[in-house]
Design a protein around this motif. Structure first.
Motif, mmCIF file in Angstrom:
data_model
loop_
_atom_site.group_PDB
_atom_site.id
_atom_site.type_symbol
_atom_site.label_atom_id
_atom_site.label_comp_id
_atom_site.label_asym_id
_atom_site.label_seq_id
_atom_site.Cartn_x
_atom_site.Cartn_y
_atom_site.Cartn_z
ATOM 1 N N ASP A 15 0.768 -1.148 0.008
ATOM 2 C CA ASP A 15 -0.207 0.146 -0.094
ATOM 3 C C ASP A 15 0.907 1.445 -0.033
ATOM 4 N N SER A 16 2.182 1.105 0.078
ATOM 5 C CA SER A 16 3.108 2.169 0.283
ATOM 6 C C SER A 16 4.464 1.760 -0.408
ATOM 7 N N TYR A 41 5.675 7.109 0.114
ATOM 8 C CA TYR A 41 4.376 7.583 -0.609
ATOM 9 C C TYR A 41 3.440 6.447 -0.434
ATOM 10 N N PRO A 42 2.053 7.008 -0.645
ATOM 11 C CA PRO A 42 0.807 5.935 -0.712
ATOM 12 C C PRO A 42 0.855 5.549 -2.327
ATOM 13 N N ILE A 43 0.574 4.342 -2.460
ATOM 14 C CA ILE A 43 0.615 3.865 -3.710
ATOM 15 C C ILE A 43 -0.924 3.972 -4.308
ATOM 16 N N TYR A 44 -1.744 4.061 -3.244
ATOM 17 C CA TYR A 44 -3.255 4.201 -3.768
ATOM 18 C C TYR A 44 -3.692 5.798 -3.244
ATOM 19 N N ARG A 45 -4.646 6.189 -3.969
ATOM 20 C CA ARG A 45 -5.342 7.481 -3.476
ATOM 21 C C ARG A 45 -6.327 7.228 -2.372
ATOM 22 N N GLY A 96 -9.172 4.813 -3.115
ATOM 23 C CA GLY A 96 -8.596 3.284 -3.668
ATOM 24 C C GLY A 96 -8.041 3.376 -4.963
ATOM 25 N N ASP A 97 -8.159 4.393 -5.792
ATOM 26 C CA ASP A 97 -7.710 4.317 -7.241
ATOM 27 C C ASP A 97 -6.177 4.331 -7.197
ATOM 28 N N PRO A 98 -5.587 3.680 -7.979
ATOM 29 C CA PRO A 98 -4.216 3.713 -8.077
ATOM 30 C C PRO A 98 -3.536 5.102 -8.351
ATOM 31 N N ALA A 99 -2.340 5.466 -7.567
ATOM 32 C CA ALA A 99 -1.870 6.521 -7.767
ATOM 33 C C ALA A 99 -0.865 6.798 -8.938
#
Length: 248
Positions: free
Chosen positions: A64-65, A84-88, A91-94
């Protein structure tokens, strides 16, 4: 002897779930019109096998990060870790996938808010300043972090092999080429370069140029071996990466 810039352009990345380390890999930075993005493999961020979609971690977890060991403004040989987060939040991918190939391409761009304390050494997404001629059998280097190992500090390790297919031909009808190199887990996301120590160097335009020191050309991004029994590795071409960066 000076430090090769490519040794600091490759960045050690760590994928985590709720702070628990799942895997390590490699990434590098490129600038786009609105800022700077981390370029790495899609499977690094999804934590899933690119073909089967099964979790890569033995524990079945997916990240998730992502933590990135970035170069520091304090000087060469200094790094700091940014997460950094991998998802917004929704829940959408960053990350951003290739504009045409989408999830079929094992390359993604993760736009970053770069810490002012970080020093950025980006690769260019355009044509190299020196377009070195590279033909099958010529040496190429995968610059990254096999098994999460470093070459001292957070300097990358150079694994050198050979170009295995023609650069101008797409292997398996995808914008990829193959290399013959003993690459291992942790090098996924590594830049692949043709590096020459100097002297007379052939160029793609048919000419030769004389260089008084090292010169290199960025060729693409390494994304793993074709299977566990082979040392043939897959490299997504710099042209595909340029299309990805242009879409940001």
């Amino acid at each position: 002897m000076p430090i090769m810039q490519q040794s600091v352009q490759s960045l050690l990345i760590e994928m985590t779930f709720q702070g628990i380390m799942l895997s390590t890999g490699t990434g590098f930075l490129m600038n786009y019109k609105d800022g700077t993005a981390l370029i790495t493999n899609r499977h690094n961020l999804t934590g899933r096998h690119q073909q089967t979609d099964q979790p890569l971690s033995a524990h079945g977890g997916v990240p998730d990060s992502i933590s990135i060991w970035q170069n520091s403004q304090n000087g060469l040989g200094h790094w700091h870790r940014e997460t950094y987060p991998i998802y917004r939040p929704n829940g959408d991918p960053a990350w951003q996938e290739h504009p045409q190939l989408g999830a079929q391409a094992d390359i993604v761009a993760l736009p970053l808010t770069v810490n002012p304390l970080a020093r950025v050494y980006p690769y260019s997404s355009g044509t190299p300043d020196v377009d070195i001629l590279v033909t099958p059998g010529d040496t190429v280097s995968v610059i990254g972090f096999p098994f999460g190992l470093t070459g001292g500090g957070r300097f990358a390790i150079w694994a050198t092999g050979f170009l295995a297919t023609e650069l101008d031909i797409d292997y398996d009808n995808r914008p990829v080429f193959l290399i013959d190199c003993r690459s291992r887990p942790g090098q996924s996301g590594s830049p692949v370069v043709a590096s020459r120590s100097g002297g007379m160097v052939p160029l793609t335009n048919g000419n030769k140029a004389v260089f008084g020191g090292p010169v290199s050309a960025f060729l693409g991004i390494y994304s793993g071996r074709i299977n566990d029994q082979s040392d043939l590795g897959i490299v997504w071409k710099r042209t595909a990466i340029a299309e990805l960066v242009a879409s940001l």
